[in-house]
Design a protein around this motif. Structure first.
Motif, PDB file in Angstrom:
ATOM      1  N   SER A 194      68.080  58.680  23.535  1.00 33.79           N
ATOM      2  CA  SER A 194      67.693  59.700  24.258  1.00 33.79           C
ATOM      3  C   SER A 194      67.304  60.930  23.098  1.00 33.79           C
ATOM      4  O   SER A 194      68.108  61.196  22.326  1.00 33.79           O
ATOM      5  CB  SER A 194      68.556  60.403  25.250  1.00 33.79           C
ATOM      6  N   VAL A 195      66.183  61.452  23.239  1.00 35.79           N
ATOM      7  CA  VAL A 195      65.740  62.481  22.420  1.00 35.79           C
ATOM      8  C   VAL A 195      65.141  63.725  23.429  1.00 35.79           C
ATOM      9  O   VAL A 195      64.959  63.790  24.453  1.00 35.79           O
ATOM     10  CB  VAL A 195      64.581  62.398  21.366  1.00 35.79           C
ATOM     11  N   ALA A 196      65.316  65.040  22.783  1.00 39.68           N
ATOM     12  CA  ALA A 196      65.146  66.247  23.610  1.00 39.68           C
ATOM     13  C   ALA A 196      63.623  66.687  23.882  1.00 39.68           C
ATOM     14  O   ALA A 196      63.357  67.315  24.987  1.00 39.68           O
ATOM     15  CB  ALA A 196      65.894  67.627  23.182  1.00 39.68           C
TER      16      ALA A 196
ATOM     17  N   ALA B 198      61.106  62.921  19.027  1.00 37.11           N
ATOM     18  CA  ALA B 198      60.869  61.624  19.044  1.00 37.11           C
ATOM     19  C   ALA B 198      59.712  61.420  17.727  1.00 37.11           C
ATOM     20  O   ALA B 198      60.175  60.366  17.120  1.00 37.11           O
ATOM     21  CB  ALA B 198      59.866  61.296  20.284  1.00 37.11           C
ATOM     22  N   ALA B 199      58.911  62.322  17.256  1.00 37.30           N
ATOM     23  CA  ALA B 199      58.100  61.987  16.220  1.00 37.30           C
ATOM     24  C   ALA B 199      59.096  62.072  15.067  1.00 37.30           C
ATOM     25  O   ALA B 199      58.755  61.190  13.957  1.00 37.30           O
ATOM     26  CB  ALA B 199      56.977  63.110  16.269  1.00 37.30           C
ATOM     27  N   SER B 200      59.824  62.695  14.993  1.00 37.58           N
ATOM     28  CA  SER B 200      61.052  62.929  13.737  1.00 37.58           C
ATOM     29  C   SER B 200      61.560  61.814  13.574  1.00 37.58           C
ATOM     30  O   SER B 200      62.263  61.334  12.575  1.00 37.58           O
ATOM     31  CB  SER B 200      61.646  64.111  13.819  1.00 37.58           C
ATOM     32  N   ALA B 201      61.935  60.723  14.631  1.00 39.59           N
ATOM     33  CA  ALA B 201      63.011  59.721  14.689  1.00 39.59           C
ATOM     34  C   ALA B 201      62.400  58.665  14.434  1.00 39.59           C
ATOM     35  O   ALA B 201      62.729  57.624  14.307  1.00 39.59           O
ATOM     36  CB  ALA B 201      63.709  59.797  16.057  1.00 39.59           C
ATOM     37  N   ILE B 202      60.887  58.544  14.304  1.00 42.89           N
ATOM     38  CA  ILE B 202      60.226  57.203  13.914  1.00 42.89           C
ATOM     39  C   ILE B 202      60.682  56.727  12.537  1.00 42.89           C
ATOM     40  O   ILE B 202      60.335  57.395  11.593  1.00 42.89           O
ATOM     41  CB  ILE B 202      58.830  57.189  14.154  1.00 42.89           C
TER      42      ILE B 202
ATOM     43  N   LYS C   5      58.384  58.984  27.996  1.00 43.98           N
ATOM     44  CA  LYS C   5      59.174  60.211  28.660  1.00 43.98           C
ATOM     45  C   LYS C   5      59.826  59.370  29.779  1.00 43.98           C
ATOM     46  O   LYS C   5      59.319  58.560  30.577  1.00 43.98           O
ATOM     47  CB  LYS C   5      58.194  61.134  29.316  1.00 43.98           C
ATOM     48  N   ASN C   6      60.735  60.048  30.176  1.00 41.88           N
ATOM     49  CA  ASN C   6      61.697  59.622  31.518  1.00 41.88           C
ATOM     50  C   ASN C   6      61.158  59.978  32.600  1.00 41.88           C
ATOM     51  O   ASN C   6      61.643  60.928  33.275  1.00 41.88           O
ATOM     52  CB  ASN C   6      63.027  59.980  31.061  1.00 41.88           C
ATOM     53  N   SER C   7      60.102  59.570  32.917  1.00 43.34           N
ATOM     54  CA  SER C   7      59.351  59.959  34.009  1.00 43.34           C
ATOM     55  C   SER C   7      59.860  59.478  35.279  1.00 43.34           C
ATOM     56  O   SER C   7      59.848  59.890  36.408  1.00 43.34           O
ATOM     57  CB  SER C   7      57.655  59.389  34.012  1.00 43.34           C
TER      58      SER C   7
ATOM     59  N   PRO D 168      63.721  48.645  20.613  1.00 39.87           N
ATOM     60  CA  PRO D 168      64.160  49.937  20.543  1.00 39.87           C
ATOM     61  C   PRO D 168      63.312  50.735  21.541  1.00 39.87           C
ATOM     62  O   PRO D 168      62.037  50.670  21.333  1.00 39.87           O
ATOM     63  CB  PRO D 168      64.671  50.495  19.297  1.00 39.87           C
ATOM     64  N   VAL D 169      63.837  51.738  22.186  1.00 44.53           N
ATOM     65  CA  VAL D 169      63.266  52.556  23.077  1.00 44.53           C
ATOM     66  C   VAL D 169      63.471  54.083  22.745  1.00 44.53           C
ATOM     67  O   VAL D 169      64.835  54.474  22.533  1.00 44.53           O
ATOM     68  CB  VAL D 169      63.176  52.453  24.527  1.00 44.53           C
ATOM     69  N   LEU D 170      62.661  54.827  22.221  1.00 48.48           N
ATOM     70  CA  LEU D 170      62.914  56.352  22.322  1.00 48.48           C
ATOM     71  C   LEU D 170      62.509  57.140  23.581  1.00 48.48           C
ATOM     72  O   LEU D 170      61.448  57.042  24.039  1.00 48.48           O
ATOM     73  CB  LEU D 170      62.189  56.995  21.184  1.00 48.48           C
ATOM     74  N   VAL D 171      63.551  57.333  24.284  1.00 50.45           N
ATOM     75  CA  VAL D 171      63.113  58.082  25.752  1.00 50.45           C
ATOM     76  C   VAL D 171      63.541  59.665  25.606  1.00 50.45           C
ATOM     77  O   VAL D 171      64.411  60.072  25.439  1.00 50.45           O
ATOM     78  CB  VAL D 171      64.267  57.586  26.758  1.00 50.45           C
ATOM     79  N   VAL D 172      62.296  60.272  25.888  1.00 45.73           N
ATOM     80  CA  VAL D 172      62.551  61.820  26.108  1.00 45.73           C
ATOM     81  C   VAL D 172      62.983  62.203  27.032  1.00 45.73           C
ATOM     82  O   VAL D 172      62.302  61.855  28.559  1.00 45.73           O
ATOM     83  CB  VAL D 172      61.084  62.504  25.826  1.00 45.73           C
TER      84      VAL D 172
END
Length: 266
Positions: free
Chosen positions: A130-132, A137-141, A212-214, A232-236
Motif C-alpha cells: 500500500s502507498v499513500a 507509487a512512482a517513487s517505489a518503482i 488505485k484501490n477503486s 507484485p502490486v502497488l495499491v494506492v
C-alpha cells in the motif's frame, strides 16, 4: 419538499409528494442506481456527470454534464432545482466533488447519502504494497520494471519523470499532461475477465502492477491475474473521507434508504 401531482408510491399507498434526487455519477453504481430508481414511483432522479470522459455511458433518466462551479454554486443549484436528496455515487478517489457535496448539502439543508463500493482487500497469495499517493507509487518503482499502470488518465502525469522503466498504460481516454518516456498506451473500457488480464500481463512481460484501490468488479480481474502469476502490486490507498453523511456500499441499500425516505415524506 416538492409538491407534485398525486403519484403512487407503492402498489397500495398513494402520496402527493415526489422526492427529487440528484445522483453525482460517472460510475457503474450510479448508473445501476438510476436504473433501479427509474421504476420506483415517488422518486425523480437526475444524474450529474463531470464530463471528463469523451464518450460516457449515459444512465437511465435525466442527465446533466459538466461541473457546478464549486460548493456555493452547487448549493444554489440544489435550491433552484428543489432537490431533496443528493446521492454521491462518484468514484472513491473523486475527493473534490465529495467535499463539495458535503458543503453544499449542509448549506442548502439537503440530505446527503454516500454510495461507494467497498475497497479491495488483499488475500492469500497477493503481493500488495500500500502507498499513500500516486507520487509515492512512482517513487517505489524498481528501475528496469515493466509496469502495468491502471490509475486513470489524469494520474499518468505523476509517472512522467520515471525514465528507468517501461509502462503499459491503460485508460478509457488518452492521458492529459506529460507521460513517461517509455510507454505504450492501451485505450480500453472494462469490465475485464481474468483470462484477458492474464494474457495482457504475459504478452507484455509485466512484472509490476500499479492501481488505485477503486474497488468493485469491473477491474478486479487484474488483481486476480497478478496473484496467480505472483506479480507484485502497488495499491494506492483511498483518500480519507471526513464527512458525516450516511454511507451504503451497494445499490440495493441505497434504493432502500431512498424509498424509506420517500415513504416518510409522503
Amino acid at each position: 419538499m416538492v409538491c407534485d401531482k398525486t403519484v403512487v408510491c407503492d402498489k397500495t399507498v398513494e402520496c402527493d409528494h415526489t422526492v427529487k434526487v440528484l445522483i453525482l455519477g460517472g460510475t457503474t453504481e450510479s448508473r445501476a442506481l438510476a436504473s433501479a430508481l427509474d421504476t420506483v414511483q415517488g422518486i425523480d432522479t437526475i444524474t450529474s456527470l463531470a464530463g471528463r470522459v469523451t464518450r460516457p455511458i449515459l444512465p437511465v433518466g435525466q442527465t446533466r454534464i459538466g461541473g457546478f462551479g464549486g460548493p456555493e454554486a452547487l448549493a444554489v443549484w440544489l435550491r433552484d432545482n428543489a432537490i431533496d436528496v443528493v446521492v454521491d455515487a462518484t468514484h472513491p478517489f473523486a475527493s473534490t466533488i465529495g467535499a463539495h457535496a458535503e458543503q453544499a448539502t449542509r448549506a442548502s439543508g439537503v440530505a446527503l447519502l454516500v454510495l461507494t463500493r467497498p475497497p479491495w482487500t488483499a488475500g492469500e497469495g497477493d503481493r500488495w504494497t500500500s502507498v499513500a499517493s500516486l507520487p509515492d507509487a512512482a517513487s517505489a518503482i524498481t528501475p528496469g520494471s515493466r509496469v502495468f499502470l491502471t490509475t486513470g488518465r489524469q494520474g499518468v502525469r505523476y509517472f512522467a519523470c520515471v525514465d528507468h522503466s517501461w509502462f503499459l498504460v491503460r485508460s478509457i481516454d488518452p492521458p492529459t499532461g506529460p507521460v513517461p518516456p517509455h510507454m505504450t498506451l492501451h485505450l480500453s473500457r472494462g469490465p475485464f475477465d481474468i483470462d484477458h488480464e492474464s494474457t495482457l500481463l504475459a504478452d507484455n512481460r509485466i512484472d509490476l502492477l500499479i492501481t488505485k484501490n477503486s474497488g468493485g468488479d469491473m477491474t478486479r480481474a487484474k488483481l486476480d491475474a497478478a496473484r496467480v502469476t505472483s506479480i507484485p502490486v502497488l495499491v494506492v490507498d483511498r483518500p480519507v473521507r471526513t464527512g458525516s453523511a450516511p454511507t451504503v456500499f451497494d445499490v440495493a441499500a441505497a434504493v432502500d434508504w431512498l424509498a424509506n425516505r420517500s415513504s416518510a415524506a409522503s
